[in-house]
Scaffold this motif. Structure first.
Motif, PDB file in Angstrom:
ATOM      1  N   ARG A   1     -29.008  -2.286 -36.242  1.00 10.29           N
ATOM      2  CA  ARG A   1     -29.995  -1.781 -37.327  1.00 10.29           C
ATOM      3  C   ARG A   1     -29.448  -0.702 -38.208  1.00 10.29           C
ATOM      4  O   ARG A   1     -29.539   0.317 -37.659  1.00 10.29           O
ATOM      5  N   ILE A   2     -29.240  -1.011 -39.026  1.00 13.81           N
ATOM      6  CA  ILE A   2     -29.365   0.148 -40.622  1.00 13.81           C
ATOM      7  C   ILE A   2     -29.669   0.787 -41.268  1.00 13.81           C
ATOM      8  O   ILE A   2     -30.805   0.908 -42.042  1.00 13.81           O
ATOM      9  N   ALA A   3     -29.600   1.975 -41.289  1.00 15.80           N
ATOM     10  CA  ALA A   3     -30.681   2.717 -42.332  1.00 15.80           C
ATOM     11  C   ALA A   3     -30.038   3.639 -42.675  1.00 15.80           C
ATOM     12  O   ALA A   3     -29.477   4.557 -42.144  1.00 15.80           O
ATOM     13  N   LEU A   4     -29.772   3.955 -43.886  1.00 20.30           N
ATOM     14  CA  LEU A   4     -29.604   5.222 -44.527  1.00 20.30           C
ATOM     15  C   LEU A   4     -30.801   5.457 -45.881  1.00 20.30           C
ATOM     16  O   LEU A   4     -31.543   4.872 -46.726  1.00 20.30           O
ATOM     17  N   ARG A   5     -31.044   7.076 -45.490  1.00 19.22           N
ATOM     18  CA  ARG A   5     -31.551   7.842 -46.727  1.00 19.22           C
ATOM     19  C   ARG A   5     -30.820   8.121 -47.865  1.00 19.22           C
ATOM     20  O   ARG A   5     -29.731   8.990 -47.514  1.00 19.22           O
ATOM     21  N   LEU A   6     -31.175   7.505 -49.017  1.00 20.24           N
ATOM     22  CA  LEU A   6     -30.523   7.935 -50.268  1.00 20.24           C
ATOM     23  C   LEU A   6     -31.336   8.991 -50.952  1.00 20.24           C
ATOM     24  O   LEU A   6     -31.940   8.644 -51.720  1.00 20.24           O
TER      25      LEU A   6
ATOM     26  N   ALA B   1     -25.818  -1.580 -50.667  1.00 24.72           N
ATOM     27  CA  ALA B   1     -24.834  -2.486 -49.287  1.00 24.72           C
ATOM     28  C   ALA B   1     -23.984  -1.572 -48.651  1.00 24.72           C
ATOM     29  O   ALA B   1     -22.948  -0.891 -49.254  1.00 24.72           O
ATOM     30  N   PRO B   2     -23.731  -2.196 -46.979  1.00 22.97           N
ATOM     31  CA  PRO B   2     -23.002  -1.214 -45.892  1.00 22.97           C
ATOM     32  C   PRO B   2     -21.799  -2.062 -46.186  1.00 22.97           C
ATOM     33  O   PRO B   2     -22.290  -3.653 -46.347  1.00 22.97           O
ATOM     34  N   ILE B   3     -21.194  -1.427 -46.317  1.00 24.12           N
ATOM     35  CA  ILE B   3     -20.070  -2.410 -45.710  1.00 24.12           C
ATOM     36  C   ILE B   3     -19.029  -2.356 -45.132  1.00 24.12           C
ATOM     37  O   ILE B   3     -17.985  -1.448 -44.893  1.00 24.12           O
ATOM     38  N   GLU B   4     -17.680  -2.928 -45.161  1.00 26.71           N
ATOM     39  CA  GLU B   4     -16.550  -2.917 -44.380  1.00 26.71           C
ATOM     40  C   GLU B   4     -15.925  -3.376 -44.876  1.00 26.71           C
ATOM     41  O   GLU B   4     -15.098  -3.994 -45.599  1.00 26.71           O
ATOM     42  N   SER B   5     -14.139  -1.432 -45.070  1.00 26.20           N
ATOM     43  CA  SER B   5     -13.295  -1.312 -45.982  1.00 26.20           C
ATOM     44  C   SER B   5     -12.408  -0.581 -45.503  1.00 26.20           C
ATOM     45  O   SER B   5     -13.001   0.531 -45.578  1.00 26.20           O
ATOM     46  N   SER B   6     -11.657  -1.167 -44.973  1.00 26.41           N
ATOM     47  CA  SER B   6     -10.372   0.058 -44.398  1.00 26.41           C
ATOM     48  C   SER B   6      -9.660  -0.234 -45.148  1.00 26.41           C
ATOM     49  O   SER B   6      -9.315   1.496 -45.491  1.00 26.41           O
TER      50      SER B   6
ATOM     51  N   LEU C   1     -33.727   3.461 -47.114  1.00 23.56           N
ATOM     52  CA  LEU C   1     -33.359   1.378 -47.256  1.00 23.56           C
ATOM     53  C   LEU C   1     -33.044   0.711 -45.907  1.00 23.56           C
ATOM     54  O   LEU C   1     -32.137   2.244 -45.264  1.00 23.56           O
ATOM     55  N   GLU C   2     -33.016  -0.222 -45.592  1.00 22.19           N
ATOM     56  CA  GLU C   2     -32.672  -0.347 -44.088  1.00 22.19           C
ATOM     57  C   GLU C   2     -31.743  -1.638 -44.298  1.00 22.19           C
ATOM     58  O   GLU C   2     -33.030  -2.946 -45.346  1.00 22.19           O
ATOM     59  N   TRP C   3     -31.568  -2.324 -42.815  1.00 24.12           N
ATOM     60  CA  TRP C   3     -30.288  -3.324 -43.126  1.00 24.12           C
ATOM     61  C   TRP C   3     -30.023  -3.844 -41.462  1.00 24.12           C
ATOM     62  O   TRP C   3     -30.138  -2.970 -40.712  1.00 24.12           O
TER      63      TRP C   3
END
Length: 319
Positions: A203-208, A78-83, A147-149
């Motif tokens: 659109r957020i895409a991640l190739r892992l 999952a994409p996250i926001e955490s400073s 994956l895409e979100w």
């Protein structure tokens, strides 16, 4: 292993259990097993030689119809926001209270993932399954998927959280994710090189990708952020890899080349001399004194040679 042996003896089971002081890949059993139980994970199940070891045990040890515990692990992302989690990737590298220029070290830092514990509210979008490792059928240790979100709220993309849900047997398991109670396992945080502001129309895409090379995993992650519909080119495309964080010197890479013609160093020759003298006729002290006299540059004292001989005897000597 000593504790297990003591427990077997204390409970009258010493004659019913055989202990092998060896890696499972070097063990041969007289008959196949009905159950294989193993926990070889690190923070994530894609850890060192876990999968090749499972495959070897399954193929050589498991009886037809037998059971493997754990049954399967599913990795989620999952994409996250955490400073808070992201702060060590910026400080002290980009800013610090001492006025030091440390930017040269950040390239290595942002190409590593770390153990992390995130909160459910840190997620910018719902998690998606990346891969399911079914230990009864798996054949390859490598994974490479996209994956895409769509962000479910505006925020700042600091990176991606990866965790696993373990199914030990049908209907029995646990999770290392942010929605589950904290366990010995944490999640893994893969940072983006620079934090990115995102909105619900993005659109957020991640190739892992994870590739097992020489007993260690090399991870690659490529992040793309852009408009959710076809049109302008993505505004962010970043490629990162743990390969860039490795301490690889040119000389070390050259030695690993298949065309390289290696020669032993003085330390290597000293080790060879110790091993050659383990012939069943000399004591460790005799070996140590002989090798110390021959290699004074490696072993200033015979006690140093004795310590090294003991290490090699423990590793390669017959019981």
């Amino acid at each position: 292993l000593e504790a297990a042996e003591a427990a077997a003896l204390a409970n009258g089971l010493a004659d019913r259990i055989v202990f092998h002081r060896e890696l499972s890949t070097a063990v041969t059993l007289p008959e196949r097993a009905d159950v294989i139980v193993a926990d070889l994970r690190g923070c994530l199940p894609l850890f060192e030689s876990l999968i090749p070891t499972f495959i070897d045990a399954r193929e050589r040890f498991l009886a037809p119809g037998g059971t493997i515990i754990p049954l399967r692990d599913t990795l989620h992302v999952a994409p996250i926001e955490s400073s808070e989690i992201y702060r060590p990737f910026e400080e002290p590298w980009l800013r610090n209270d001492l006025g030091l220029e440390l930017g040269f070290g950040r390239d290595r830092v942002v190409n590593q993932w770390v153990n992390a514990r995130a909160r459910p509210e840190d997620l910018l979008a719902s998690p998606k399954p990346w891969v399911t490792l079914d230990f009864s059928t798996i054949t390859s240790p490598h994974v490479d998927r996209v994956l895409e979100w769509r962000p479910e709220r505006p925020g700042t993309l600091h990176g991606f959280l990866v965790w696993f849900d373990a199914e030990l047997a049908e209907g029995i398991g646990f999770s290392s994710g942010p929605h589950a109670p904290e366990l010995v396992y944490h999640s893994a945080f893969f940072p983006v090189e620079n934090a990115v502001d995102v909105g619900v129309d993005d659109r957020i895409a991640l190739r892992l990708a994870a590739n097992l090379i020489g007993g260690k995993y090399v991870w690659r992650w490529e992040t793309t952020v852009g408009a959710g519909t076809p049109g302008p080119a993505p505004r962010v495309v970043v490629k990162q890899s743990t390969f860039h964080a490795l301490d690889l010197k040119t000389a070390s890479l050259r030695k690993r080349n298949a065309a390289s013609i290696p020669t032993l160093s003085e330390k290597g020759r000293a080790d060879r001399a110790i091993l050659e003298r383990m012939d069943g006729r000399r004591s460790l002290e005799e070996i140590a004194r002989e090798v110390c006299a021959r290699f004074p540059g490696v072993f200033p004292r015979w006690e140093d040679a004795l310590a090294r001989a003991g290490e090699l005897a423990a590793r390669y000597g017959e019981d």
